[in-house]
Enzyme design. Structure first.
Site, short mmCIF file in Angstrom:
data_model
loop_
_atom_site.label_atom_id
_atom_site.label_comp_id
_atom_site.label_asym_id
_atom_site.label_seq_id
_atom_site.Cartn_x
_atom_site.Cartn_y
_atom_site.Cartn_z
N GLU A 1 0.84 -1.20 0.00
CA GLU A 1 0.00 0.00 0.00
C GLU A 1 0.88 1.26 0.00
OE1 GLU A 1 -3.69 1.80 2.68
OE2 GLU A 1 -2.15 0.56 3.64
N LYS B 1 -9.60 2.41 -2.58
CA LYS B 1 -9.83 1.81 -1.26
C LYS B 1 -11.19 2.21 -0.70
CE LYS B 1 -7.48 1.48 3.25
NZ LYS B 1 -6.33 2.02 4.02
N CYS C 1 -5.45 -3.02 2.52
CA CYS C 1 -5.21 -2.89 3.96
C CYS C 1 -6.47 -3.03 4.82
CB CYS C 1 -4.50 -1.57 4.23
SG CYS C 1 -3.59 -1.55 5.80
#
Length: 252
Positions: free
Chosen positions: A41, A106, A140
């Site tokens: 990330e 994300k 994540c």
């Protein structure tokens, strides 16, 4: 046999140093070959909330990834801080060997660090096919929200790219294994290493799990490698057809 050879780079990202991280990765990758390379990330800056300073508005990360994909004749996947139309995104790019690409913004922003106050969340899942594998992109914190990654018989592999610190590493490892088992899917979780600009420490903690929750990856220096066999996955799903018993739902 349908197989996918993956090599993930779990390196110590230099804080806010895009060009330095590009050069470091080029040195690591120079003699490596794979079907797919994974990067952590925000691989070019670290997980940084100072988006006005670091966000890429000129597609430099994408152009660099496209160069690597062409040179290595392989796909490459990683996330970066991006500015687009006046908004900031934690954007995961998947670049194919011909330099075409998919991207996923994300969805679950880490409010504990204020990510939700700075970045704009994604609105949809991104699933596509590469070498006959149906792949779902995740980043994540998405790992904590299983409904969003629930397998509706539409993917074979989940990629989680992360900056997940040592203080919560047990949760990272447990949830990766759980996502593989519950979705009857391969799961590759790539975490960074080292210490970031907030003095958070990241240990070696990158893994690939098969659909039974077994670790099938190996580590050599900064490279985490795994070779996925699609036929074995399909045979396992046919023997244990658990997905068909799942609950119907829609993600709004």
């Amino acid at each position: 046999m349908d197989s996918l050879k993956i090599k993930a780079i779990n390196f110590d990202i230099q804080w806010k140093s895009q060009q330095k991280n590009f050069l470091t990765l080029e040195d690591i990758l120079i003699n490596e070959s794979a079907d797919l390379f994974l990067l952590p990330e925000m691989f070019s800056t670290g997980f940084c909330m100072e988006a006005k300073e670091i966000a890429d508005s000129e597609s430099l990360n994408l152009k660099w990834m496209q160069k690597i994909a062409k040179n290595k004749n392989a796909a490459i996947c990683g996330s970066a801080s991006i500015k687009e139309n006046g908004k900031f995104y934690n954007r995961c790019y998947f670049v194919f060997p011909d330099a075409s690409y998919k991207f996923y913004d994300k969805r679950h922003l880490f409010s504990y660090s204020g990510e939700d106050k700075i970045y704009t969340k994604g609105e949809k899942r991104e699933i596509f096919i590469y070498k006959n594998f149906k792949i779902l992109l995740q980043v994540c914190y998405d790992l904590r929200f299983p409904v969003f990654s629930r397998n509706k018989n539409d993917f074979d592999l989940i990629l989680y790219l992360a900056n997940w610190p040592n203080s919560r590493i047990s949760a990272w490892e447990t949830l990766l294994k759980a996502r593989a088992i519950e979705n009857q899917s391969f799961v590759f979780g790539l975490n960074r290493m080292g210490t970031d600009g907030n003095n958070l420490i990241y240990p070696e903690s990158s893994y690939c799990f098969d659909a039974e929750g077994n670790v099938i990856s190996s580590v050599s220096k900064q490279i985490v490698s795994a070779e996925l066999n699609l036929n074995e996955l399909e045979n396992f799903r046919q023997k244990f057809p658990f997905l068909k018993d799942g609950d119907d739902f829609k993600i709004l």
